[in-house]
Design an enzyme around this catalytic site. Structure first.
Site, short mmCIF file in Angstrom:
data_model
loop_
_atom_site.label_atom_id
_atom_site.label_comp_id
_atom_site.label_asym_id
_atom_site.label_seq_id
_atom_site.Cartn_x
_atom_site.Cartn_y
_atom_site.Cartn_z
N GLU A 174 -0.51 30.98 42.95
CA GLU A 174 -0.22 32.39 43.21
C GLU A 174 -0.26 31.88 44.80
OE1 GLU A 174 1.50 34.72 42.08
OE2 GLU A 174 2.17 34.97 40.01
N TYR A 176 -0.84 41.96 45.95
CA TYR A 176 0.00 40.93 44.59
C TYR A 176 -0.91 40.86 43.92
CZ TYR A 176 2.38 37.73 42.81
OH TYR A 176 2.77 36.72 41.78
N ASP A 225 6.34 41.89 43.95
CA ASP A 225 6.08 41.15 45.12
C ASP A 225 7.20 41.52 45.66
OD1 ASP A 225 8.39 39.97 42.95
OD2 ASP A 225 7.43 38.20 43.31
N CYS A 262 18.99 39.02 40.40
CA CYS A 262 18.84 40.58 41.42
C CYS A 262 18.29 40.28 42.52
CB CYS A 262 17.97 41.38 40.69
SG CYS A 262 17.89 43.25 41.46
N CYS A 281 24.72 41.54 38.29
CA CYS A 281 24.53 42.53 37.96
C CYS A 281 25.58 42.62 36.49
CB CYS A 281 25.37 43.57 38.10
SG CYS A 281 24.28 43.88 40.19
N CYS A 318 22.34 41.23 33.91
CA CYS A 318 21.81 42.11 34.33
C CYS A 318 21.24 42.23 32.67
CB CYS A 318 21.48 42.85 35.72
SG CYS A 318 19.65 43.23 35.35
N CYS A 363 19.66 50.90 35.61
CA CYS A 363 20.14 50.94 37.41
C CYS A 363 20.35 51.44 38.00
CB CYS A 363 20.19 49.53 37.78
SG CYS A 363 20.35 48.60 39.57
#
Length: 356
Positions: free
Chosen positions: A47, A130, A148, A200, A207, A210, A216
DNA sequence: CATACGTGGGG
DNA sequence: TCCCCAAGTAT
């Protein structure tokens, strides 16, 4: 009696079960389902490295770090200079200094075991909003809101959030918290980030592929690319400076010194260089040299930073005796292990091309 | 809230 | 060439 459609988190997790990226620091969803959890040290290390840095860039660094320092105590016991040397080239060097400080805190104040909640992780150096949430969710399955850059994009599109970033982040965090399930929150966080990284995407999002398109609003309105709305950024100024590479003729060693701990490239190594000033005054010349020598110009290195562009004039000279001031001779075969930022490696390449 | 803080890859 | 951006944090 109509059947309620699956919630967003369920649709996303089913997609993640089939399409999770395979990453060196990740425990895949099937293994997690069997009760296997990732090593918090590896989660933390990845991270920190991934802050503002791409997965592709991080992979090799991550492998070198875990090979050299398998646990947080090993890292804590390493000299800081070695950690900075291993980090060289990754950028944002405050991360490396904080990484080392964090390892020492975990080793000395937490008995070598990472804290297990976002709130306690948040107090450690280099761990912010985060990262604390990400470690808590991924390593300990705490249902923390992990936001994030990927999640900002996904969530701003899901709800067609018009408030420009960074002001819009507040609403995004609230919405993310509402979406986060109590079951499998670690997989959910990783799934959101995988979705943002692979489908995305900032431009031309997929899309069609997705798994949460039915949820959405931006997709429904046919304008996913306009989100997230961002405040325009200021233009980057230019600066200029000079670097002076002293070379020992016998073995081609160069004279290096350590930069100030704070500020640009803090704590990293360099050949002596001037301050970097606003670029109106043209070439500095050898007036800025740290000591007199037969300095010869050997080109200008251009380097782009986040908030300014730098033109660094490079000079070289053969030096037999030790220059004044603190520093050390570094032969070419030692450069790999030196804490030399990419900029300084460019400088060395310009001044001593024959030795590379 | 704004700014400082690296680097490499992609369009 | 240039701009954007990539699992942000500290101040």
């Amino acid at each position: 009696m109509p059947i309620a459609p699956p919630p967003l988190s369920q649709d996303l997790l089913e997609w993640y079960d089939r399409h999770a990226r395979t990453l060196p620091w990740r425990v895949p969803p099937q293994a997690r389902a069997a009760g296997i959890m990732p090593d918090p040290y590896r989660v933390w290390l990845s991270e920190i490295m991934l802050q503002q840095t791409t997965v592709a860039t991080v992979k090799s660094y991550f492998a070198r770090f875990v090979n050299r320092w398998p646990g947080v105590t090993d890292l804590a016991e390493a000299p800081e200079a070695e950690v900075l040397g291993a980090w060289a080239g990754l950028g944002y060097y405050a991360r490396a200094r904080n990484l080392h400080a964090c390892a020492r805190t975990v080793a000395t104040e937490h008995g070598g075991a990472f804290p297990t909640t976002a709130a306690t992780l948040r107090a450690l150096p280099g761990i912010g909003e985060y990262t604390s949430a990400a470690i808590a969710a991924i390593a300990f399955d705490e249902p923390a809101a992990v936001v994030d850059g990927n999640v900002e994009r996904v969530v701003s599109r899901l709800f067609a959030i018009e408030t420009p970033l960074p002001a819009g982040k507040k609403e995004i965090r609230i919405r993310t918290g509402e979406l986060t399930p109590d079951l499998r929150p670690g997989d959910f966080a990783q799934a959101m980030m995988d979705l943002g990284a692979t489908i995305c995407t900032p431009t031309r999002p997929g899309c069609i592929l997705c798994p949460i398109r039915p949820h959405c609003r931006a997709a429904a309105e046919g304008r996913p690319e306009v989100f997230p709305v961002k405040k325009p950024k200021a233009e980057v100024p230019s600066r200029r400076g000079a670097a002076f590479v002293a070379i020992r003729p016998g073995d081609g060693a160069v004279w290096l010194r350590k930069r100030a701990t704070t500020g640009m490239l803090g704590g990293m190594s360099e050949p002596p260089s001037s301050n970097w000033n606003a670029r109106s005054d043209g070439e500095l010349g050898t007036t800025a040299a740290p000591f007199p020598a037969g300095w010869q110009a050997c080109g200008t290195v251009l380097h782009g930073f986040t908030h300014f562009k730098l033109a660094l004039d490079v000079y070289r000279a053969d030096i037999e005796h030790d220059p004044p001031g603190a520093g050390w001779w570094s032969p070419p075969e030692a450069w790999d292990g030196e804490a030399l930022p990419t900029l300084m490696r460019k400088v060395l390449a310009a001044a001593a091309p024959a030795t590379r």
